[in-house]
Motif scaffolding. Structure first.
Motif, PDB file in Angstrom:
ATOM      1  N   ASP A 256       0.829  -1.208   0.000  1.00 51.30           N
ATOM      2  CA  ASP A 256       0.000   0.000   0.000  1.00 51.30           C
ATOM      3  C   ASP A 256       0.861   1.255   0.000  1.00 51.30           C
ATOM      4  O   ASP A 256       0.407   2.330   0.354  1.00 51.30           O
ATOM      5  CB  ASP A 256      -0.946  -0.002   1.209  1.00 51.30           C
ATOM      6  CG  ASP A 256      -0.184  -0.080   2.534  1.00 51.30           C
ATOM      7  OD1 ASP A 256       1.075  -0.129   2.511  1.00 51.30           O
ATOM      8  OD2 ASP A 256      -0.830  -0.089   3.593  1.00 51.30           O
ATOM      9  N   TRP A 257       2.128   1.123  -0.402  1.00 57.20           N
ATOM     10  CA  TRP A 257       3.018   2.275  -0.444  1.00 57.20           C
ATOM     11  C   TRP A 257       2.520   3.262  -1.506  1.00 57.20           C
ATOM     12  O   TRP A 257       1.927   2.871  -2.513  1.00 57.20           O
ATOM     13  CB  TRP A 257       4.438   1.863  -0.807  1.00 57.20           C
ATOM     14  CG  TRP A 257       5.040   0.833   0.103  1.00 57.20           C
ATOM     15  CD1 TRP A 257       4.517   0.328   1.261  1.00 57.20           C
ATOM     16  CD2 TRP A 257       6.290   0.159  -0.098  1.00 57.20           C
ATOM     17  NE1 TRP A 257       5.360  -0.605   1.797  1.00 57.20           N
ATOM     18  CE2 TRP A 257       6.450  -0.736   1.007  1.00 57.20           C
ATOM     19  CE3 TRP A 257       7.287   0.224  -1.058  1.00 57.20           C
ATOM     20  CZ2 TRP A 257       7.578  -1.546   1.138  1.00 57.20           C
ATOM     21  CZ3 TRP A 257       8.396  -0.576  -0.933  1.00 57.20           C
ATOM     22  CH2 TRP A 257       8.546  -1.449   0.156  1.00 57.20           C
ATOM     23  N   SER A 258       2.784   4.521  -1.267  1.00 55.79           N
ATOM     24  CA  SER A 258       2.407   5.541  -2.244  1.00 55.79           C
ATOM     25  C   SER A 258       3.263   5.406  -3.490  1.00 55.79           C
ATOM     26  O   SER A 258       4.363   4.834  -3.459  1.00 55.79           O
ATOM     27  CB  SER A 258       2.589   6.937  -1.651  1.00 55.79           C
ATOM     28  OG  SER A 258       3.968   7.220  -1.461  1.00 55.79           O
ATOM     29  N   VAL A 259       2.760   5.925  -4.596  1.00 57.73           N
ATOM     30  CA  VAL A 259       3.518   5.907  -5.848  1.00 57.73           C
ATOM     31  C   VAL A 259       4.836   6.654  -5.674  1.00 57.73           C
ATOM     32  O   VAL A 259       5.884   6.231  -6.184  1.00 57.73           O
ATOM     33  CB  VAL A 259       2.681   6.513  -6.991  1.00 57.73           C
ATOM     34  CG1 VAL A 259       3.537   6.704  -8.245  1.00 57.73           C
ATOM     35  CG2 VAL A 259       1.478   5.626  -7.300  1.00 57.73           C
ATOM     36  N   SER A 261       6.612   6.927  -2.919  1.00 64.00           N
ATOM     37  CA  SER A 261       7.526   6.093  -2.145  1.00 64.00           C
ATOM     38  C   SER A 261       8.134   4.992  -3.001  1.00 64.00           C
ATOM     39  O   SER A 261       9.324   4.698  -2.903  1.00 64.00           O
ATOM     40  CB  SER A 261       6.799   5.477  -0.950  1.00 64.00           C
ATOM     41  OG  SER A 261       6.399   6.469  -0.034  1.00 64.00           O
ATOM     42  N   PRO A 271       8.651  11.993  -8.278  1.00 60.67           N
ATOM     43  CA  PRO A 271       7.546  11.100  -8.674  1.00 60.67           C
ATOM     44  C   PRO A 271       7.205  11.175 -10.159  1.00 60.67           C
ATOM     45  O   PRO A 271       6.861  10.157 -10.765  1.00 60.67           O
ATOM     46  CB  PRO A 271       6.380  11.584  -7.813  1.00 60.67           C
ATOM     47  CG  PRO A 271       7.016  12.203  -6.614  1.00 60.67           C
ATOM     48  CD  PRO A 271       8.281  12.836  -7.119  1.00 60.67           C
ATOM     49  N   LEU A 287      -0.861   4.296 -11.020  1.00 66.52           N
ATOM     50  CA  LEU A 287      -2.145   4.198 -10.335  1.00 66.52           C
ATOM     51  C   LEU A 287      -3.154   3.365 -11.124  1.00 66.52           C
ATOM     52  O   LEU A 287      -3.966   2.641 -10.540  1.00 66.52           O
ATOM     53  CB  LEU A 287      -2.715   5.600 -10.074  1.00 66.52           C
ATOM     54  CG  LEU A 287      -2.108   6.361  -8.892  1.00 66.52           C
ATOM     55  CD1 LEU A 287      -2.726   7.748  -8.790  1.00 66.52           C
ATOM     56  CD2 LEU A 287      -2.314   5.580  -7.583  1.00 66.52           C
ATOM     57  N   ARG A 290      -2.418  -0.215 -10.374  1.00 67.92           N
ATOM     58  CA  ARG A 290      -2.854  -0.563  -9.015  1.00 67.92           C
ATOM     59  C   ARG A 290      -4.371  -0.770  -8.969  1.00 67.92           C
ATOM     60  O   ARG A 290      -4.858  -1.688  -8.327  1.00 67.92           O
ATOM     61  CB  ARG A 290      -2.412   0.519  -8.043  1.00 67.92           C
ATOM     62  CG  ARG A 290      -2.959   0.341  -6.639  1.00 67.92           C
ATOM     63  CD  ARG A 290      -2.244   1.224  -5.656  1.00 67.92           C
ATOM     64  NE  ARG A 290      -0.982   0.633  -5.226  1.00 67.92           N
ATOM     65  CZ  ARG A 290      -0.102   1.261  -4.447  1.00 67.92           C
ATOM     66  NH1 ARG A 290      -0.337   2.507  -4.033  1.00 67.92           N
ATOM     67  NH2 ARG A 290       1.007   0.653  -4.078  1.00 67.92           N
TER      68      ARG A 290
END
Length: 293
Positions: A256-259, A261, A271, A287, A290
């Protein structure tokens, strides 16, 4: 709902589990069985595949029609696509510690069946497939039994699977001498894979460019590029980008890490750099992948 070839969460016998899997196309929301979840841990895996399917392993895609024995190591992700209404397989997972409990010989990573750069897929004649299936069935029986030395017995069964595969090709193919280009390519691929999997979100790839790999291997970057292209048919940069892309997909699907991260872990300063890289190679945004997963 997606279905995978993953076993129950708890690995039995302190580092080993075996299971049989039947999956129908109707049970799945998508036609692909994403099995990368077990590339996130330290499990080696042996599968007996008995249905028509397409297997994606490292940077290869292979059509299977028949009965195959397939060996995977925890550093290389793979996935399967069904080519029939039902997929049937046996699989066992084990750690190196489980297999080597009574044996201090070479590491599994050095085995011709598990080492990086090999294609550990073996088509089985019908008679041999029957024998291999019986080994899996014996492991299933022992796993559920109460024999006090079942761990030792199951280790023997795993070794039998390994030797059955080794019998399927001549020794000079399994242990083929390496020339200079092959040796440096093997070292590069091993060094590349050792950086994975990314476990904590604070971890960053130490090597991301052909020059950084060449410096670590103490060779000129042009020499590295020439050797890798000669042996694999692809440039060094393509291997690096492909492996980073594989890891990005696994992290997007299984964490569930952010894009941001994930991009940071994979060596992207901003990013947007990561998003542009991902879209260039996949045609979709991180995204979007995901959400599909």
């Amino acid at each position: 709902m997606s279905t995978s070839l993953s076993p129950p969460i708890d690995v039995k016998l302190n580092g080993f589990t075996v299971y049989e899997k039947n999956v129908t196309l109707q049970e799945m929301a998508q036609p692909r069985l994403a099995a990368q979840v077990f590339s996130r841990r330290d499990y080696y895996k042996v599968l007996l595949l008995e249905s028509k399917c397409l297997i994606h392993y490292a940077h290869q895609s292979l059509e299977l029609d028949g009965q195959y024995l397939f060996f995977t190591n925890p550093h290389i992700p793979y996935s399967l696509e069904m080519r029939t209404d039902q997929l049937h397989a046996y699989a066992c997972l084990f750690t190196e510690e489980f297999v080597k409990a009574a044996d201090r010989s070479e590491s599994l990573q050095q085995s011709p069946l598990f080492r990086i750069g090999s294609t550990p897929l073996f088509k089985l004649p019908a008679s041999q497939a029957d024998y291999v299936r019986s080994i899996f069935q014996k492991m299933l029986t022992e796993q559920e039994g109460d024999y006090p030395f079942k761990g030792d017995l199951i280790r023997t069964y795993v070794q039998l699977l390994i030797h059955e595969a080794l019998h399927l090709q001549p020794a000079d193919t399994v242990f083929q001498p390496k020339n200079a280009a092959t040796r440096i390519t093997s070292l590069f691929l091993e060094l590349l894979e050792r950086q994975f999997p990314i476990e904590p979100p604070t971890q960053q790839l130490p090597l991301k460019t052909p020059q950084e790999f060449a410096d670590r291997l103490a060779v000129h970057v042009n020499h590295l590029n020439k050797a890798v292209k000669e042996v694999t048919g692809k440039p060094t940069s393509a291997h690096i980008a492909g492996r980073i892309l594989d890891e990005a997909k696994a992290l997007l699907q299984h964490t569930d890490w952010s894009v941001a991260s994930i991009g940071y872990c994979l060596g992207f300063e901003y990013p947007t750099y990561f998003q542009n890289f991902f879209k260039k190679h996949t045609g979709i945004t991180p995204l979007s992948l995901r959400r599909k997963a």
